[in-house]
Design an enzyme around this catalytic site. Structure first.
Site, mmCIF file in Angstrom:
data_model
loop_
_atom_site.group_PDB
_atom_site.id
_atom_site.type_symbol
_atom_site.label_atom_id
_atom_site.label_comp_id
_atom_site.label_asym_id
_atom_site.label_seq_id
_atom_site.Cartn_x
_atom_site.Cartn_y
_atom_site.Cartn_z
ATOM 1 N N TYR A 91 31.362 44.725 81.906
ATOM 2 C CA TYR A 91 32.374 45.660 81.448
ATOM 3 C C TYR A 91 32.865 45.312 80.037
ATOM 4 C CZ TYR A 91 32.581 46.750 86.468
ATOM 5 O OH TYR A 91 32.275 47.084 87.757
ATOM 6 N N HIS B 74 25.809 41.750 90.735
ATOM 7 C CA HIS B 74 26.152 43.121 90.356
ATOM 8 C C HIS B 74 25.029 44.098 90.687
ATOM 9 C CE1 HIS B 74 28.649 45.465 87.117
ATOM 10 N NE2 HIS B 74 28.416 46.179 88.177
ATOM 11 N N SER C 121 34.871 53.533 92.974
ATOM 12 C CA SER C 121 34.935 54.976 92.715
ATOM 13 C C SER C 121 35.332 55.764 93.965
ATOM 14 C CB SER C 121 33.602 55.495 92.165
ATOM 15 O OG SER C 121 33.310 54.913 90.924
ATOM 16 N N PRO C 122 36.392 55.340 94.678
ATOM 17 C CA PRO C 122 36.789 56.047 95.905
ATOM 18 C C PRO C 122 37.381 57.425 95.636
ATOM 19 C CG PRO C 122 38.432 54.401 95.353
ATOM 20 C CD PRO C 122 37.279 54.193 94.395
ATOM 21 N N LEU C 123 37.675 57.713 94.356
ATOM 22 C CA LEU C 123 38.154 59.039 93.975
ATOM 23 C C LEU C 123 37.090 59.813 93.204
ATOM 24 C CD1 LEU C 123 41.817 58.076 93.023
ATOM 25 C CD2 LEU C 123 41.008 59.154 95.127
ATOM 26 N N ARG D 177 35.193 59.115 90.623
ATOM 27 C CA ARG D 177 35.274 59.063 89.161
ATOM 28 C C ARG D 177 36.186 60.155 88.602
ATOM 29 N NH1 ARG D 177 30.868 55.556 88.170
ATOM 30 N NH2 ARG D 177 29.325 55.595 89.830
ATOM 31 N N GLY D 178 37.276 60.428 89.348
ATOM 32 C CA GLY D 178 38.255 61.416 88.917
ATOM 33 C C GLY D 178 37.994 62.819 89.417
ATOM 34 N N PHE D 179 36.805 63.073 89.964
ATOM 35 C CA PHE D 179 36.480 64.418 90.425
ATOM 36 C C PHE D 179 37.392 64.866 91.562
ATOM 37 C CE2 PHE D 179 34.339 67.227 93.407
ATOM 38 C CZ PHE D 179 34.011 68.286 92.579
#
Length: 328
Positions: free
Chosen positions: A55, A121, A200-202, A204-206
């Site tokens: 990152y 990773h 990314s449980p959301l 990625r904002g979608f």
């Protein structure tokens, strides 16, 4: 919060994925703003902080090292190896000598003598996973890391790795619109006593309706290259949000609260690490832990976002070829 276990440690099940404070989504915030958000997370009860050598090509670890040093004894700190920036390019390398070199750099950047959890990773398909995990097991013996994790791997690879050294956690994308862990990984983690960490449980904002179109994403945002955020898939997926909004309204929950609560209901070994640059979103995310959904609501949500209803693959072909997870 009702805490859950990772390698024998009790931590709040809603952690913080720190990638977008340095990398991948839009323009990263200033260091001052990022540090303030990390401190706000601690004040809200977040204990689990997730980063990686990749990152920002080390910048994210350095940021956390600066922001969290004074709180080190209060937090659960996880990072990753096996994928990093080399001469400005992302490189997957699971060779033992590379993993050993990476941990030394990570410990320095993170201002700590030991990591609570260290993930492979990505599985380097040119290196047997047993060799990579074998080297990580030596890092455990040497006291540099306390536990070993894996990211984006199949159930078969988890079991191979676990035969070398116990795997404490597996991290994979998991949300209402990415259900691949349900094929085998969720159950495999439960079987071996590993925590499952949903990144990314959301989506990625979608799922929070934060992404209006691919064109609204800035140049360099990794979502611009993901099939689900491109047409014709994006318009088809957006149609699912109207029903999701109706469910949220009927339950008096925000979209984030509803979606995070759904993930946490998938097992007592499940944790989530949503990322954000926004203080209000951070507080909203953290508030989801105590939400209880009924069996009817859970079934309704699962059916709405069944794998067959989501359009497009989650990664472009080149990236998909690098990962080891089962796919619908």
């Amino acid at each position: 919060m009702n805490k859950r276990q990772i390698n024998g440690y009790s931590v709040n099940p809603i952690g913080l994925g720190c990638m977008n404070l340095s990398h991948a989504y839009g323009h990263p915030p200033s260091n001052e703003a990022a540090i303030n958000l990390l401190h706000e997370a601690i004040e809200l009860g977040v204990e689990h902080f997730d980063t990686a050598a990749l990152y920002g090509f080390g910048k994210n670890e350095a940021l956390l090292g600066k922001a969290l040093k004074q709180h080190r004894d209060k937090i659960f700190l996880a990072s990753k190896c096996g994928m990093a920036g080399v001469n400005g390019k992302r490189v997957i390398d699971g060779r033992p000598k590379t993993l050993r070199s990476t941990i030394e750099s990570s410990l320095t950047r993170l201002n700590t003598e030991v990591l609570d959890l260290y993930y492979l990773h990505r599985m380097d398909k040119s290196v047997p996973i047993e060799e990579s995990v074998g080297e990580l097991s030596r890092l455990v013996t040497e006291g540099k890391i306390k536990a070993i994790g894996l990211s984006e791997v199949s159930a078969e690879s988890i079991m191979r790795a676990n035969s070398v050294h116990s795997i404490a956690a597996v991290q994979t994308e998991y949300s209402l619109w990415t259900r691949n862990p349900e094929i085998a990984v969720l159950e495999t983690c439960k079987h071996i006593g590993a925590a499952f960490i949903a990144f990314s449980p959301l989506a990625r904002g979608f799922l929070t309706d934060q992404v209006t179109s691919r064109e609204a994403l800035v140049e360099g945002d990794i979502r611009r290259g993901m099939p689900r955020f491109n047409e014709p898939h994006f318009s088809k997926n957006k149609q699912l949000l109207s029903a999701l909004k109706s469910i949220a309204q009927s339950t008096h929950l925000t979209l984030a609260q509803l979606c995070l609560a759904w993930v946490l209901h998938q097992g007592e070994h499940v944790h989530v690490i949503p990322g954000t640059q926004n203080s209000e979103h951070l507080a909203d995310n953290v508030s989801a832990e105590n939400i209880v959904l009924s069996a009817e609501q859970l079934t309704q949500l699962s059916a709405l976002f069944s794998p067959s209803s989501v359009s497009g693959s989650r990664y472009p072909e080149s990236t998909q070829a690098e990962i080891d997870t089962e796919e619908f």
